[in-house]
Motif scaffolding. Sequence first.
Motif, PDB file in Angstrom:
ATOM      1  N   LEU A 149      23.286 -10.965  -4.842  1.00 13.73           N
ATOM      2  CA  LEU A 149      24.299 -11.428  -5.864  1.00 13.73           C
ATOM      3  C   LEU A 149      24.944 -12.162  -7.115  1.00 13.73           C
ATOM      4  O   LEU A 149      25.048 -11.792  -7.797  1.00 13.73           O
ATOM      5  N   MET A 150      23.166 -13.704  -7.085  1.00 11.86           N
ATOM      6  CA  MET A 150      23.481 -14.227  -8.537  1.00 11.86           C
ATOM      7  C   MET A 150      23.271 -12.911  -9.953  1.00 11.86           C
ATOM      8  O   MET A 150      23.044 -13.422 -11.007  1.00 11.86           O
ATOM      9  N   ASP A 151      22.484 -12.033  -8.685  1.00  8.80           N
ATOM     10  CA  ASP A 151      21.682 -11.242 -10.553  1.00  8.80           C
ATOM     11  C   ASP A 151      22.795 -10.103 -10.616  1.00  8.80           C
ATOM     12  O   ASP A 151      23.162  -9.775 -11.756  1.00  8.80           O
ATOM     13  N   ALA A 152      23.692  -9.715  -9.355  1.00  3.05           N
ATOM     14  CA  ALA A 152      24.465  -8.748 -10.141  1.00  3.05           C
ATOM     15  C   ALA A 152      26.103  -9.419  -9.933  1.00  3.05           C
ATOM     16  O   ALA A 152      26.687  -8.963 -10.908  1.00  3.05           O
ATOM     17  N   LEU A 153      26.402 -10.502 -10.082  1.00  3.44           N
ATOM     18  CA  LEU A 153      27.325 -10.832 -10.648  1.00  3.44           C
ATOM     19  C   LEU A 153      27.552 -11.837 -11.619  1.00  3.44           C
ATOM     20  O   LEU A 153      28.355 -13.174 -11.957  1.00  3.44           O
ATOM     21  N   GLU A 162      23.387 -20.389  -8.134  1.00  3.48           N
ATOM     22  CA  GLU A 162      23.495 -20.778  -7.263  1.00  3.48           C
ATOM     23  C   GLU A 162      24.156 -21.399  -6.086  1.00  3.48           C
ATOM     24  O   GLU A 162      24.661 -20.712  -5.420  1.00  3.48           O
ATOM     25  N   ASP A 163      25.108 -22.587  -6.458  1.00  2.00           N
ATOM     26  CA  ASP A 163      25.499 -23.292  -5.952  1.00  2.00           C
ATOM     27  C   ASP A 163      26.823 -22.287  -5.643  1.00  2.00           C
ATOM     28  O   ASP A 163      28.124 -22.738  -4.619  1.00  2.00           O
ATOM     29  N   PHE A 196      19.560 -14.483   4.155  1.00  2.00           N
ATOM     30  CA  PHE A 196      20.205 -15.125   3.101  1.00  2.00           C
ATOM     31  C   PHE A 196      20.317 -15.672   1.847  1.00  2.00           C
ATOM     32  O   PHE A 196      20.761 -15.423   1.125  1.00  2.00           O
ATOM     33  N   GLU A 197      19.137 -16.256   1.475  1.00  2.00           N
ATOM     34  CA  GLU A 197      18.529 -16.695   0.407  1.00  2.00           C
ATOM     35  C   GLU A 197      17.709 -15.380  -0.945  1.00  2.00           C
ATOM     36  O   GLU A 197      18.240 -15.172  -1.708  1.00  2.00           O
ATOM     37  N   ALA A 214      31.799 -17.462   0.762  1.00  2.00           N
ATOM     38  CA  ALA A 214      32.670 -17.502  -0.179  1.00  2.00           C
ATOM     39  C   ALA A 214      32.374 -15.737  -0.417  1.00  2.00           C
ATOM     40  O   ALA A 214      32.065 -14.867   0.210  1.00  2.00           O
ATOM     41  N   ARG A 215      33.915 -14.971  -0.606  1.00  2.00           N
ATOM     42  CA  ARG A 215      33.955 -13.684  -1.049  1.00  2.00           C
ATOM     43  C   ARG A 215      34.268 -13.595  -2.026  1.00  2.00           C
ATOM     44  O   ARG A 215      34.158 -13.883  -3.168  1.00  2.00           O
TER      45      ARG A 215
END
Lengths: 189, 131
Positions: free
Chosen positions: B15-19, B23-24, B8-9, B30-31
């Motif tokens: 996802l943080m990098d790509a989008l 973090e929160d 998960f981490e 989340a979709r």
Amino acid sequence: MRWIWIDRIIELERGVRCIAVKNISLAEEVLHDHFPATDNHPAMPVLPNPLILEGMAQTAGILVGHANDFREKVILAKVGRARFTEAAWPGYCLRYTAEVVRLDGAGASTHGHVERLDPHQPHAAPVPLAEIELLFSHIDQARTGLDLPEHNFVFTRAFLELVSQSGVDLSPSKAPQGPEAPDNPEASS
Amino acid sequence: MADQQDVFEKVRNVLMDALSLDEDEVESEARLVSDLGAESIDFLDIVFRLEKAFGIKIEQSELFPDNVLNDARYVNDGKVTDEGLEVLRARLPHADLTEFEKDRSVEAVGDLFTVDTVVRFVMSKLESQTA
């Protein structure tokens, strides 16, 4: 005006790396307006960062296109990250190095860095100027159903001439990459 | 066996990098499209980043089978057909189709992909790799 923001390719290793250079000239019109003199400040001619990014997109785009002998329509889909740390002054040379991180039938991701070279001090260490991550899509595979022209509108004659005039052999590779390549009857024609 | 929290981490970092998210914002439920703002090209980016982060190989359309929705056999009048639903079920064992089956709207397919879906997909890839 030709929308080509690199001058010469100095190294191209298929599917691995492309290195290109661009000389920055005060004769380029864009430098006249970026930035002009004001009542309070003298002119500060520097190449705009979006055009430096375009130069990287062209360097990396040629790298990705060359991997499949320029058969794919390679479209810049996303700027993952772009970080600029220095300015690009006229009279200097920019060196773009793009490397493939991942390449498959759908597209490619690349990592690249830009350095500023001083022609007056050819042995001085290059100055790091930017780090740029890009994502490319092979448009006709990723978006089937779109009404796209048959010809490759990405790699126009001007681009292929640049590649050719840089001394790159444009004859098709014997082992092209990408999932469509082995079965593509046009590959051998 | 891969630890789900570790997976998960790493997925969260991808996802943080790509989008370009904080973090929160990346929570399990989340979709990707509706909540995190992912667009179609982001899916290619996410797949490339997952491959690098986990050292796995993901075939085209394996995680996000967009080619199913371009096939006239599987979509009729904006809704996924019975045949299409079977294909989606087979292609997306990592997704929960319970809510989707009620409406079957093509637009709702994007909502099948949650952070948790991606985590389950990666877990199954890692397990099949070590099997």
